[in-house]
Design a protein around this motif. Sequence first.
Motif, PDB file in Angstrom:
ATOM      1  N   ASN A 238     -44.031  -9.417  16.334  1.00 14.66           N
ATOM      2  CA  ASN A 238     -43.783  -9.010  15.010  1.00 14.66           C
ATOM      3  C   ASN A 238     -44.913  -9.051  14.081  1.00 14.66           C
ATOM      4  N   GLU A 239     -45.751  -8.157  13.430  1.00 12.78           N
ATOM      5  CA  GLU A 239     -46.890  -8.344  12.509  1.00 12.78           C
ATOM      6  C   GLU A 239     -46.402  -8.415  11.285  1.00 12.78           C
ATOM      7  N   ASP A 240     -45.108  -8.275  10.786  1.00 11.81           N
ATOM      8  CA  ASP A 240     -44.659  -8.515   9.563  1.00 11.81           C
ATOM      9  C   ASP A 240     -43.284  -9.095   9.503  1.00 11.81           C
ATOM     10  N   VAL A 241     -43.122 -10.396   9.416  1.00  7.85           N
ATOM     11  CA  VAL A 241     -41.805 -11.010  10.155  1.00  7.85           C
ATOM     12  C   VAL A 241     -40.703 -10.488   8.901  1.00  7.85           C
ATOM     13  N   PRO A 242     -40.881 -10.801   7.587  1.00  9.20           N
ATOM     14  CA  PRO A 242     -39.798 -10.512   6.673  1.00  9.20           C
ATOM     15  C   PRO A 242     -39.518  -8.874   6.911  1.00  9.20           C
ATOM     16  N   GLY A 243     -40.340  -7.928   7.189  1.00  8.46           N
ATOM     17  CA  GLY A 243     -40.057  -6.744   7.129  1.00  8.46           C
ATOM     18  C   GLY A 243     -39.311  -6.411   8.392  1.00  8.46           C
ATOM     19  N   SER A 244     -39.496  -7.186   9.533  1.00  9.58           N
ATOM     20  CA  SER A 244     -38.890  -6.872  10.799  1.00  9.58           C
ATOM     21  C   SER A 244     -37.409  -7.734  10.748  1.00  9.58           C
ATOM     22  N   ILE A 245     -37.426  -8.782   9.876  1.00 11.32           N
ATOM     23  CA  ILE A 245     -35.870  -9.310   9.814  1.00 11.32           C
ATOM     24  C   ILE A 245     -35.030  -8.159   8.938  1.00 11.32           C
ATOM     25  N   ALA A 246     -35.657  -7.586   7.815  1.00 16.11           N
ATOM     26  CA  ALA A 246     -34.821  -6.552   7.045  1.00 16.11           C
ATOM     27  C   ALA A 246     -34.701  -5.064   7.857  1.00 16.11           C
ATOM     28  N   ALA A 247     -35.361  -5.034   8.900  1.00 16.65           N
ATOM     29  CA  ALA A 247     -35.443  -3.675   9.673  1.00 16.65           C
ATOM     30  C   ALA A 247     -33.876  -3.391  10.191  1.00 16.65           C
ATOM     31  N   PRO A 248     -33.058  -4.364  10.762  1.00 20.38           N
ATOM     32  CA  PRO A 248     -31.811  -3.938  11.278  1.00 20.38           C
ATOM     33  C   PRO A 248     -30.923  -3.163  10.266  1.00 20.38           C
ATOM     34  N   ALA A 249     -30.993  -3.914   9.126  1.00 17.79           N
ATOM     35  CA  ALA A 249     -29.802  -3.537   7.829  1.00 17.79           C
ATOM     36  C   ALA A 249     -30.498  -2.073   7.459  1.00 17.79           C
ATOM     37  N   LYS A 250     -31.612  -1.768   7.695  1.00 19.47           N
ATOM     38  CA  LYS A 250     -32.056  -0.260   7.376  1.00 19.47           C
ATOM     39  C   LYS A 250     -31.605   0.311   8.237  1.00 19.47           C
ATOM     40  N   ALA A 251     -31.618  -0.005   9.643  1.00 22.38           N
ATOM     41  CA  ALA A 251     -31.057   0.949  10.841  1.00 22.38           C
ATOM     42  C   ALA A 251     -29.585   1.183  10.615  1.00 22.38           C
ATOM     43  N   LEU A 252     -28.682   0.330  10.173  1.00 20.01           N
ATOM     44  CA  LEU A 252     -27.322   0.328  10.185  1.00 20.01           C
ATOM     45  C   LEU A 252     -26.982   1.191   8.770  1.00 20.01           C
ATOM     46  N   THR A 253     -28.013   1.658   7.994  1.00 26.08           N
ATOM     47  CA  THR A 253     -27.641   2.605   7.106  1.00 26.08           C
ATOM     48  C   THR A 253     -27.307   4.011   7.631  1.00 26.08           C
ATOM     49  N   TYR A 254     -27.951   4.214   8.693  1.00 18.74           N
ATOM     50  CA  TYR A 254     -28.053   5.590   9.255  1.00 18.74           C
ATOM     51  C   TYR A 254     -26.755   5.616  10.394  1.00 18.74           C
ATOM     52  N   PRO A 255     -26.095   6.987  10.240  1.00 17.68           N
ATOM     53  CA  PRO A 255     -25.057   7.042  11.289  1.00 17.68           C
ATOM     54  C   PRO A 255     -25.292   7.130  12.713  1.00 17.68           C
ATOM     55  N   TRP A 256     -24.989   6.411  13.517  1.00 15.46           N
ATOM     56  CA  TRP A 256     -25.410   6.551  14.880  1.00 15.46           C
ATOM     57  C   TRP A 256     -24.479   5.610  15.667  1.00 15.46           C
ATOM     58  N   LYS A 257     -24.384   5.951  17.126  1.00 17.72           N
ATOM     59  CA  LYS A 257     -23.602   5.387  18.012  1.00 17.72           C
ATOM     60  C   LYS A 257     -24.520   5.013  19.250  1.00 17.72           C
ATOM     61  N   HIS A 258     -25.420   5.535  19.397  1.00 18.64           N
ATOM     62  CA  HIS A 258     -26.471   5.263  20.396  1.00 18.64           C
ATOM     63  C   HIS A 258     -27.831   4.882  20.111  1.00 18.64           C
ATOM     64  N   TYR A 259     -28.332   3.647  20.418  1.00 13.19           N
ATOM     65  CA  TYR A 259     -29.601   3.047  19.822  1.00 13.19           C
ATOM     66  C   TYR A 259     -30.769   2.802  21.212  1.00 13.19           C
ATOM     67  N   ILE A 260     -31.643   3.406  20.958  1.00 14.60           N
ATOM     68  CA  ILE A 260     -33.031   2.983  21.779  1.00 14.60           C
ATOM     69  C   ILE A 260     -33.788   2.036  21.254  1.00 14.60           C
ATOM     70  N   GLY A 261     -34.202   0.944  21.830  1.00 12.73           N
ATOM     71  CA  GLY A 261     -34.749  -0.240  21.483  1.00 12.73           C
ATOM     72  C   GLY A 261     -36.320  -0.218  21.871  1.00 12.73           C
ATOM     73  N   GLY A 262     -36.369   0.491  23.130  1.00 11.07           N
ATOM     74  CA  GLY A 262     -37.688   0.667  23.637  1.00 11.07           C
ATOM     75  C   GLY A 262     -37.913  -0.291  24.955  1.00 11.07           C
ATOM     76  N   HIS A 263     -37.073  -1.327  24.966  1.00  6.30           N
ATOM     77  CA  HIS A 263     -37.358  -2.111  26.086  1.00  6.30           C
ATOM     78  C   HIS A 263     -35.986  -2.655  26.852  1.00  6.30           C
ATOM     79  N   MET A 264     -36.196  -3.031  28.003  1.00 10.01           N
ATOM     80  CA  MET A 264     -34.893  -3.562  28.990  1.00 10.01           C
ATOM     81  C   MET A 264     -34.283  -2.489  29.392  1.00 10.01           C
ATOM     82  N   GLY A 265     -33.170  -2.849  30.167  1.00 15.21           N
ATOM     83  CA  GLY A 265     -32.519  -1.717  30.929  1.00 15.21           C
ATOM     84  C   GLY A 265     -31.367  -0.974  30.634  1.00 15.21           C
ATOM     85  N   ARG A 266     -31.081  -1.253  29.247  1.00 15.17           N
ATOM     86  CA  ARG A 266     -29.836  -0.413  28.613  1.00 15.17           C
ATOM     87  C   ARG A 266     -30.038  -0.128  27.369  1.00 15.17           C
TER      88      ARG A 266
END
Length: 353
Positions: free
Chosen positions: A227-255
């Motif tokens: 991650n190029e911006d560590v504080p920004g990356s640490i804060a990103a999940p909380a921002k993600a959880l403000t959205y309504p969603w059930k499915h998440y695509i993270g770009g890596h791994m098999g599920r």
Amino acid sequence: MSSSSTPNRRSFLAGGAAIAAVPALATVAGGAFAEAAAADDTLPDYAPIPPSALGPAVNAQGYFVGRLEKNLYWVTDGTYQAAFLTTKDGVVLFDAPPTIGGNLQRAIDQIASANGVSNKVTHIVYSHHHADHLGASSLFGRDVVRVGHTETKRLLARDNDPTRPVPDETFETRRTLRVGGERIDLAWHGTNHTPDNIYIHLPKHDTLILVDINLPGWVPFAGFNINEDVPGSIAAPAKALTYPWKHYIGGHMGRTGTRQDMVVYQQYVADLVDGVKKALVAVDPTPFFTKYGNNTWAAVKTYQDAQVDYAAAPVIKKYTGVLAAADVYTASTAFLILESVRLDSGVGSQVHP
């Protein structure tokens, strides 16, 4: 490799796509790589991968495609992920990882044939500029509308990589893309993994795409996902959880991921931050600087190794069996967080009297 000798971010970026392609190639090769590795008993042993971290098996061509919700699908080779939305006017593709490559169109053809819809890709949405997620974009030719952040366009123009054509359409903070009666909300909420990494939300499909932040079921790749911006990356999940969603695509791994995966990942990172802050107080630098004298880098290296071990050890213990590869990459992530806590947050900084 010790945590404080982690290679720089650019060296990871240069080799990341090639390294990540190995698992998919091994699968297609019928396990020949695994047999060769098994013969080398000098390689280190790691904790077993929790079954919950593993996704569906790939087919003989090396990919799996499945439905997320309605007409939204995802594709994986076990190491990388992309997604696509079928519409009455064509297909919208989200990222084009080179390790999946030609299997992207094969997956689209498979779904289009089964459902009697168009298999023509009309749009590609770029999550961010990195080659390991966009390096197959050129396979779809020039007759495609590519959409991304304004910074993505600038960075791709700088990189001048023919496999990653620059976006045709860009946005600064928010953009609603409408294709074939479908709605795709794009947003930039500040830097995180990269300066241009965006949130892709499909509200009618209960899905969020946020690449290279949380890799569901797994700890981050080396150096906290580079991650190029560590504080920004640490804060990103909380921002993600403000959205309504059930499915998440993270770009890596098999599920794919769930909201609970995001909560577990948040806690993992929070535990590392907490451990790092304790290490900055608890680990005494005196013995390291006494032993190595004027060899400053030796003193700093061993001192930071000790801090990383102090912070990482309880986290590795807590998450082994919960998040895959907790014993593989937690230390390198702890090192990057250690540096961010020191340099970005100023924790442990002392002013000479």
